[in-house]
Enzyme design. Structure first.
Site, PDB file in Angstrom:
ATOM      1  N   TRP A 186       1.304  -1.069   0.553  1.00 19.22           N
ATOM      2  CA  TRP A 186      -0.089   0.167  -0.291  1.00 19.22           C
ATOM      3  C   TRP A 186       0.747   1.061   0.056  1.00 19.22           C
ATOM      4  CZ3 TRP A 186      -0.617   3.828   4.306  1.00 19.22           C
ATOM      5  CH2 TRP A 186      -1.082   4.454   3.566  1.00 19.22           C
ATOM      6  N   GLU A 227      -2.426  -2.329  -3.432  1.00 21.81           N
ATOM      7  CA  GLU A 227      -3.812  -2.272  -2.675  1.00 21.81           C
ATOM      8  C   GLU A 227      -4.070  -0.529  -3.293  1.00 21.81           C
ATOM      9  OE1 GLU A 227      -3.358  -1.926   1.400  1.00 21.81           O
ATOM     10  OE2 GLU A 227      -6.012  -1.643   1.861  1.00 21.81           O
ATOM     11  N   LYS A 229      -6.493   3.174  -2.714  1.00 25.91           N
ATOM     12  CA  LYS A 229      -6.957   3.993  -2.199  1.00 25.91           C
ATOM     13  C   LYS A 229      -7.732   5.017  -2.901  1.00 25.91           C
ATOM     14  CE  LYS A 229      -6.722   5.802   2.264  1.00 25.91           C
ATOM     15  NZ  LYS A 229      -6.405   5.444   3.359  1.00 25.91           N
ATOM     16  N   ASP A 260      -9.279  -3.317  -0.083  1.00 22.65           N
ATOM     17  CA  ASP A 260      -9.808  -3.108   0.894  1.00 22.65           C
ATOM     18  C   ASP A 260     -11.358  -2.170   1.062  1.00 22.65           C
ATOM     19  OD1 ASP A 260     -10.387  -0.753   3.471  1.00 22.65           O
ATOM     20  OD2 ASP A 260      -8.436  -1.538   4.118  1.00 22.65           O
ATOM     21  N   HIS A 263     -11.395   1.392   0.990  1.00 25.79           N
ATOM     22  CA  HIS A 263     -11.360   2.292  -0.298  1.00 25.79           C
ATOM     23  C   HIS A 263     -11.525   3.224  -1.297  1.00 25.79           C
ATOM     24  CE1 HIS A 263      -6.454   1.497   1.439  1.00 25.79           C
ATOM     25  NE2 HIS A 263      -7.237   1.723   2.542  1.00 25.79           N
ATOM     26  N   HIS A 287      -9.179  -6.921   2.393  1.00 27.27           N
ATOM     27  CA  HIS A 287      -9.083  -6.560   3.602  1.00 27.27           C
ATOM     28  C   HIS A 287     -10.129  -5.876   4.139  1.00 27.27           C
ATOM     29  CE1 HIS A 287      -4.641  -4.545   3.826  1.00 27.27           C
ATOM     30  NE2 HIS A 287      -4.604  -5.637   4.113  1.00 27.27           N
ATOM     31  N   ASP A 295     -12.738   6.495   5.545  1.00 24.25           N
ATOM     32  CA  ASP A 295     -11.622   5.622   5.547  1.00 24.25           C
ATOM     33  C   ASP A 295     -11.102   4.555   6.973  1.00 24.25           C
ATOM     34  OD1 ASP A 295     -10.115   2.718   5.053  1.00 24.25           O
ATOM     35  OD2 ASP A 295      -8.362   4.381   4.429  1.00 24.25           O
ATOM     36  N   ASP A 297     -11.053   2.618   9.454  1.00 25.53           N
ATOM     37  CA  ASP A 297     -10.953   1.420  10.058  1.00 25.53           C
ATOM     38  C   ASP A 297     -11.546   0.584  11.651  1.00 25.53           C
ATOM     39  OD1 ASP A 297      -9.226   0.281   7.848  1.00 25.53           O
ATOM     40  OD2 ASP A 297      -7.593   1.943   8.211  1.00 25.53           O
ATOM     41  N   ASP A 327      -8.172  -4.972   8.366  1.00 28.39           N
ATOM     42  CA  ASP A 327      -7.393  -4.644   8.009  1.00 28.39           C
ATOM     43  C   ASP A 327      -8.164  -3.088   9.112  1.00 28.39           C
ATOM     44  OD1 ASP A 327      -6.235  -1.945   7.933  1.00 28.39           O
ATOM     45  OD2 ASP A 327      -6.330  -1.876   6.574  1.00 28.39           O
TER      46      ASP A 327
HETATM   47  C1  RNT Z   1      -4.426   2.124   4.425  1.00 24.44           C
HETATM   48  C2  RNT Z   1      -4.543   1.447   4.005  1.00 24.44           C
HETATM   49  C3  RNT Z   1      -3.592   0.203   4.468  1.00 24.44           C
HETATM   50  C4  RNT Z   1      -2.223  -0.027   5.805  1.00 24.44           C
HETATM   51  C5  RNT Z   1      -2.152  -0.601   6.183  1.00 24.44           C
HETATM   52  C6  RNT Z   1      -1.529  -0.374   7.889  1.00 24.44           C
HETATM   53  O1  RNT Z   1      -5.119   2.869   3.883  1.00 24.44           O
HETATM   54  O2  RNT Z   1      -5.724   0.417   4.385  1.00 24.44           O
HETATM   55  O3  RNT Z   1      -3.592  -1.369   3.909  1.00 24.44           O
HETATM   56  O4  RNT Z   1      -4.043   0.185   6.892  1.00 24.44           O
HETATM   57  O5  RNT Z   1      -0.605  -0.321   5.829  1.00 24.44           O
HETATM   58 ZN    ZN Z   2      -5.989  -2.036   3.698  1.00 26.07          ZN
END
Ligand code: RNT
Ligand code: ZN
Length: 420
Positions: A186, A227, A229, A260, A263, A287, A295, A297, A327
């Site tokens: 990422w 990944e 975003k 993810d 994202h 993720h 985002d 998390d 994630d």
């Molecule tokens: C960040 C990404 C990535 C991170 C990790 C820590 O937006 O989701 O996966 O969360 O690399």
């Molecule tokens: Zn991620």
């Protein structure tokens, strides 16, 4: 007679069997399929490098709950506690900056495999797998907001070296642990405000990736994933590694993507992307996370979007093509409890997907009977899933229901609260 939990399970088993669902087979699949836990829930994405941290990178753990893991030993101790309260096969996804050495002068461009050896020993001892991530965020060399797409050749070189070394180390991890590793790339690069040139940074990112992947890769021990975003905090206008960028790059170079769930635009349906991408890609990484308004998390919840993702993978028998990782990172609650909760919720969605009478629902669909399809999907939601879940926990010698919370509270008193 068995315990009350077992009695409830036997009744549930009959209900499911009447719909053509084999609960025993569902349980076996659940228990043998790894769901990777993201280690950065335990250290707030801080890492253990002895270099000055700098902000930025568009990721941020919010909250200041006490007891964060301050080094690799504490991280492994906490992860083991998490895994002891979740059924199934476990994998920990470690970041390169979660280094397990106190050696001075170690930075991301000179990491060596021995700095991660304690993770290997720990994983082997406990039967866990390991995944890996190069880590760009919070580092002085990413303070400009750019890494692999930087116009500064020195910065770009630093990160190319880091990514190459990270993937080599990951091959070592996969080889020595005996379970293939997945290394997720990422790359946070982007602009806060509208750029005048969106193309040049993408050309540079492409060149950097070409250089990184230009080496013999031992794919039996590690695969790299990319990944994308949409945006991050402080990187609102433009992310170099967008979804279109990686779709093209990954397809051209046979590198799988990581999806993810935070994202994309929040109204996008992640489960809907999987079948489209698997026409082009051999594998994917997920993720699993819970984006709240952005985002963010948040801890994975037993919610509809997560359920839809698991339904999609299970309905199509894609467990060998879709690798599942989490994630999320919440620093406002006990981090071990957050770990347990998110993983248990992912597993609950997984098990519920495995218990769906998919054949019968699909038959209604094939017959064009969408009334029956909807009715069956809705009725499936209240089948006695919980009786099966409790039984899985009991059979795995885990606390049933809410009892795990007491165990985490005891761990907090005995271990986490002693960390100053
Ligand atoms: C960040 C990404 C990535 C991170 C990790 C820590 O937006 O989701 O996966 O969360 O690399
Ligand atoms: Zn991620």
């Amino acid at each position: 007679m068995g315990t009350k939990i077992e009695q409830a399970y036997r009744l549930a088993q009959e209900r499911y069997a009447a719909l053509g669902v084999d609960t025993e087979s569902a349980i076996r699949t659940l228990l043998k399929t790894p769901v990777t836990f993201n280690a950065w829930q335990l250290d707030d994405d801080a890492g253990f490098l002895k270099v000055e941290r700098s902000g930025g990178g568009g990721v941020m753990a919010t909250g200041n709950y006490p007891g964060r893991a301050r080094n690799a030993a504490e991280l492994m101790q906490d992860a083991k506690k998490v895994f002891s309260l979740v059924p199934g096969t476990h994998k920990l996804s470690v970041q390169s900056k979660q280094i397990a050495t106190e050696k001075p002068g170690v930075d991301l461009d000179n990491i060596e495999k021995e700095y991660y050896q304690p993770y290997v020993d720990w994983a082997k001892e406990n039967g866990y797998g390991l995944d890996f991530n190069p880590s760009c965020s919070g580092h002085p060399m990413s303070a400009s907001g750019f890494t692999l797409a930087s116009a500064d050749e020195g910065v770009r070189r630093f990160w190319i070296t880091h990514f190459k070394k990270a993937s080599e180390i990951a091959e070592y991890l996969g080889e020595s642990v005996g379970m293939r590793c997945i290394t997720n790339y990422w790359i946070p690069d982007g602009y806060k405000d509208y750029p005048a040139d969106m193309y040049a940074p993408r050309e540079r990112l492409e060149q950097s990736l070409d250089e990184i992947f230009d080496r013999p890769r031992r794919l039996e021990y590690n695969i790299d994933t990319l990944e994308a975003k949409l945006f991050g905090i402080g990187v609102e206008a433009y992310t170099v590694g967008s979804h279109e960028f990686y779709m093209g790059y990954g397809a051209r170079n046979h590198i799988p993507l990581c999806l993810d769930a935070g994202h994309f635009h929040l109204s996008e349906d992640i489960s809907n992307k999987i079948s489209a991408l698997l026409l082009t890609f051999d594998e994917l990484l997920l993720h699993v996370t819970r984006p709240m308004r952005w985002d963010s998390d948040h801890v994975v919840s037993f919610d509809d979007p997560t359920q839809a993702i698991f339904n999609e993978i299970v309905r199509n028998h894609w467990l060998d093509r879709v690798n599942i990782g989490t994630d999320y990172f919440d620093a406002s609650i006990n981090r071990v409890a957050a770990g347990v909760l998110g993983l248990r919720n992912a597993d609950k969605c997984f098990l519920r997907a495995l218990l769906e009478p998919t054949e019968a629902i699909r038959q209604a669909e094939q017959e064009g009977n969408y009334t029956r399809r909807l009715a069956m999907m809705e009725e499936s939601k209240t089948l006695p899933f919980n009786a099966v879940w409790d039984y899985v926990c009991e059979q795995s010698d885990l606390p049933v229901g809410m009892q795990w919370i007491d165990e985490v509270e005891q761990y907090e008193r005995q271990v986490q609260s002693k960390r100053q």
